[in-house]
Write an enzyme that holds these catalytic residues in place. Structure first.
Site, PDB file in Angstrom:
ATOM      1  N   GLU A   1       0.817  -1.220   0.000  1.00 35.77           N
ATOM      2  CA  GLU A   1       0.000   0.000   0.000  1.00 35.77           C
ATOM      3  C   GLU A   1       0.849   1.268   0.000  1.00 35.77           C
ATOM      4  O   GLU A   1       0.544   2.230  -0.707  1.00 35.77           O
ATOM      5  CB  GLU A   1      -0.950  -0.003   1.199  1.00 35.77           C
ATOM      6  CG  GLU A   1      -2.099  -0.999   1.084  1.00 35.77           C
ATOM      7  CD  GLU A   1      -1.676  -2.425   1.419  1.00 35.77           C
ATOM      8  OE1 GLU A   1      -0.542  -2.621   1.909  1.00 35.77           O
ATOM      9  OE2 GLU A   1      -2.479  -3.346   1.179  1.00 35.77           O
TER      10      GLU A   1
ATOM     11  N   HIS B   1     -11.669  -4.621   8.919  1.00 36.88           N
ATOM     12  CA  HIS B   1     -12.187  -4.483   7.554  1.00 36.88           C
ATOM     13  C   HIS B   1     -13.541  -3.786   7.539  1.00 36.88           C
ATOM     14  O   HIS B   1     -14.323  -3.954   6.614  1.00 36.88           O
ATOM     15  CB  HIS B   1     -12.315  -5.856   6.874  1.00 36.88           C
ATOM     16  CG  HIS B   1     -10.993  -6.516   6.600  1.00 36.88           C
ATOM     17  ND1 HIS B   1     -10.211  -7.040   7.597  1.00 36.88           N
ATOM     18  CD2 HIS B   1     -10.321  -6.719   5.442  1.00 36.88           C
ATOM     19  CE1 HIS B   1      -9.108  -7.554   7.071  1.00 36.88           C
ATOM     20  NE2 HIS B   1      -9.143  -7.369   5.760  1.00 36.88           N
TER      21      HIS B   1
END
Ligand SMILES: Cc1ncc(C[n+]2csc(CCOP(=O)(O)OP(=O)(O)O)c2C)c(N)n1
Ligand SMILES: [Mg+2]
Lengths: 347, 335
Positions: free
Chosen positions: B72, B141
């Site tokens: 990322e 999440h």
């Protein structure tokens, strides 16, 4: 190909000129910082000139470099004008970034200089990104990411090199191993003797070269450049070098002794290159002295220019957050435009 | 209804889900501008973990739909460098909970480059990411982090609540020369709505929409809570006339539309899934009191996640997630 290279006599003299300019600029910047004229942090490049200039000697004017916190040398190597650089260090409106970047964020994107960077290890992702643009648009350019020996320990450096290697991007990563990250010696930061051995993890070439020798740097980066341009992906070049000054100005340097500094200074990158040019009959001692005097005069003029340059207007603080100013900021900007200060009241 | 909403409705539309609307926005922008490419994890053949990029890979191939390593920070940084050097990356950050992994690149590079360089860098990068609880994805999440980004100077943040705004905001983000984060609530990907078919339909960043007109109370709702607030408003219509506004952009914020409404209704509910403390709700409340303090007839109410993480167990998850029922209760407290 390059705007200067080490193949021609003119190019060699230009390389020497840039190295001397870096040293004169940074010596002056150090003095002006000590005088209290330059605010903030300044990290000087003195001693490492051969790395920046040798690298840029292998580049075209439109190639990109992404720099580090120690960025003045990269700027000059890439052809930026010391006058506007000094104005930036002084925080003046005429600086490369209108005074809003300073030493640690000095940049000239149009000249391919993607910025000094206050975050250790942030240059390589930027170079990978520029290489991605180049690759995506099929442009005939490359991008160089500079990083220090300390930065090699950063996670984002690994990620950036891995992406560039996996996608065969036209990038070169130049590690400036000056043997310290602030006051911590390189051997206390890494388990490798040669930091270029990290290249093995990406299955790309990695080499460690003498960063005090501009010819060695230019040769290594030229080879890496050719490989990058051919679509064969990145290379890691580790240049062994040394900074003569402290980590930043004001550093008392308890972590090393004078003898160590003197040992490195015996192989000074400017003196050794100068002597080689004199030996080859390309330069006389008098010509060198003249060159040095000219450059010092230019740097003095740059300081004078920076001292006299206007400070940015107050509203400049509100500009350039976005392509267009949002209403959230406009209120402050318009007050600053009319009476030069913050609006009263709440927001 | 405001003039703007009317004109949106007059244009030719088709029924799409939010997911389809976002994909269509990306497809149109990929077709329109060769400099646009998508970059992220498993967005190609795999089609994205929440299937938003879907079949784009089939039409645009690996050059334009770029699958990255699981890096990322690396790809956020690469997208930043690419945006500064002539291309227009559209990043998919799989879950907004991973923002922290890439935060350095977001906050110190992407957000600051234009400013630090005195305006001499463009930053046309879009970051799409998914937020929200409701599918049992547990704490790592399911988060809602848009307040961080809306708070951070130099970044724009949009958060669609309908299929039309999902398309219009995504297209506007991709066309923008600034970094724009598009926060997609994962629970509304299947929500359907009328979406303008015009390929140049965009929603200007910084414009709210009055989704329902009312007289008694203003509900400013985002993302999933837009639909749920509209349903609540409908259910309460016999007793209370509820105006529902979707700000659509969190930064910049169209405070004028909200203030105009509060001046009419005198009551305000702010409903947003982010944690209640120090965030999106507080910002809207603060700005409303700056501009409409003397129009308020009741204390402003906030509906959000009560400063917990999102737990896994479905009953616990429902316990903390804000809903249309919470909006109804808030309305009842002040009307
Ligand atoms: C992410 C981050 N951590 C720490 C620092 C503070 N810092 C600035 S320079 C520096 C040392 C960097 O060492 P190296 O990469 O070898 O570069 P050098 O200073 O030797 O040129 C540190 C720790 C920083 N700026 N950014
Ligand atoms: Mg170092």
């Amino acid at each position: 190909m390059a705007d200067f290279d080490l193949e021609s006599q003119d190019g060699r003299l230009e390389a020497l000129r840039r190295m001397v300019t870096i040293r004169a600029f940074d010596e002056e910047a150090g003095d002006r910082f000590a005088d209290g004229e330059i605010p903030g942090f300044v990290h000087l490049y003195i001693g490492e000139e051969a790395v920046g200039v040798g690298t840029c000697a292998a580049l075209k004017p439109d190639d990109y470099i992404a720099s580090t916190h120690r960025g003045h040398g990269h700027c000059i190597a890439k052809g930026l004008d010391p006058k506007y650089m000094m104005a930036e260090l002084y925080g003046k409106a005429d600086g490369y970034c209108n005074g809003k970047g300073g030493s640690m964020h000095i940049a000239d994107v149009d000249a391919g200089m993607l910025g000094a960077n206050g975050i250790v290890g942030a240059g390589p992702p930027m170079a990978t990104g520029a290489a991605l643009s180049i690759d995506y648009q099929d442009r005939d350019q490359i991008a160089v990411g500079f990083l220090g020996d300390g930065a090699v320990a950063q996670g984002q450096v690994h990620e950036a090199i891995n992406i560039a290697a996996t996608w065969d991007l036209p990038a070169v990563f130049v590690i400036e191993n000056n043997h310290y990250g602030e006051g911590t010696p390189v051997e206390n930061q890494h388990n490798l003797d040669n930091l270029s051995d990290t290249a093995q993890a990406y299955d790309i070439p990695g080499l460690t070269i003498d960063g005090m020798d501009i010819t060695a740097v230019a040769e290594a980066v030229s080879e890496a450049r050719d490989r990058a341009r051919a679509g064969d992906g990145p290379t890691i070049v580790e240049a062994e070098t040394y900074r003569y000054r402290g980590h930043y100005e004001g550093d008392e340097e308890p972590y090393r002794d004078d003898a160590e500094i003197e040992r490195w200074q015996e192989r000074d990158p400017i003196e050794s290159f100068r002597d080689r040019l004199i030996d080859r009959g390309e330069l006389t001692v008098e010509e060198f002295d003249e060159l040095q005097a000219d450059i010092e005069a230019d740097i003095d003029a740059a300081v004078e220019y920076a001292q006299d340059a206007p400070a940015p207007d107050a509203h400049e603080a509100y500009e350039d957050m976005f392509a267009e100013m949002p209403p959230e900021i406009e209120r402050f900007a318009s007050a600053a435009r009319t009476d030069g200060g913050r609006p009263g009241g709440d927001r | 209804m405001t003039a703007q909403v009317e004109s949106e409705l007059e244009t030719e539309t088709e029924e799409l889900t939010v997911r389809e609307a976002i994909r269509q926005a990306m497809r149109e922008e990929l077709e329109r501008d060769e400099d646009v490419f998508l970059i992220g994890e498993d967005i190609g053949v795999f089609g994205g973990v929440l299937e938003v990029t879907g079949d784009l890979y089939e039409d645009f191939g690996p050059e334009r739909i770029k699958d990255t390593p699981i890096s990322e920070a690396g790809f956020m940084g690469a997208a930043t460098g690419a945006a500064a050097t002539g291309t227009r990356p559209v990043v998919e950050l799989m879950f907004s909970d991973f923002t922290g992994v890439a935060m350095e690149q977001i906050m110190n590079q992407m957000a600051k480059m234009r400013y630090m360089f005195g305006g001499k860098a463009e930053m046309p990068v879009t970051v799409r990411t998914t937020e929200g609880g409701g599918m049992g994805a547990a704490s790592q999440h399911s988060g809602t982090v848009h307040s961080w980004i809306a708070h951070f100077p130099g970044l724009k943040a949009v958060a669609p609540g309908t299929a039309a705004s999902a398309k219009g905001l995504t297209k506007a983000a991709i066309r923008s020369n600034d970094p724009v984060f598009v926060f997609e609530n994962k629970m509304i990907y299947e929500q359907r709505g009328a979406v303008p078919t015009d390929e140049d339909f965009t929603i200007p960043i910084g414009e709210a929409a009055v989704e329902r007109e009312g007289e008694d109370v203003t509900v400013v709702a985002t993302q999933r809570l837009v639909g749920e607030s509209l349903e609540t408003a409908e259910n309460m219509a016999d007793d209370t006339s509820v105006e529902v506004i979707d700000p659509r952009s969190l930064y910049p914020l169209d405070i004028d539309t909200i203030v105009e409404s509060v001046k009419k209704t005198g009551r305000l509910i702010v409903a947003d899934e982010s944690p209640l403390s120090y965030g999106t709700h507080a910002e809207i409340v603060a700005r409303v009191q700056e501009e409409a303090f003397f129009s308020l007839d009741a204390p402003i109410q906030r509906v959000g996640t009560p400063d917990t993480h999102i737990p896994f167990s479905p009953p616990l998850e429902q316990e903390v997630l804000p809903s249309g029922d919470d909006v109804r209760e808030a309305i009842q407290r002040v009307t």
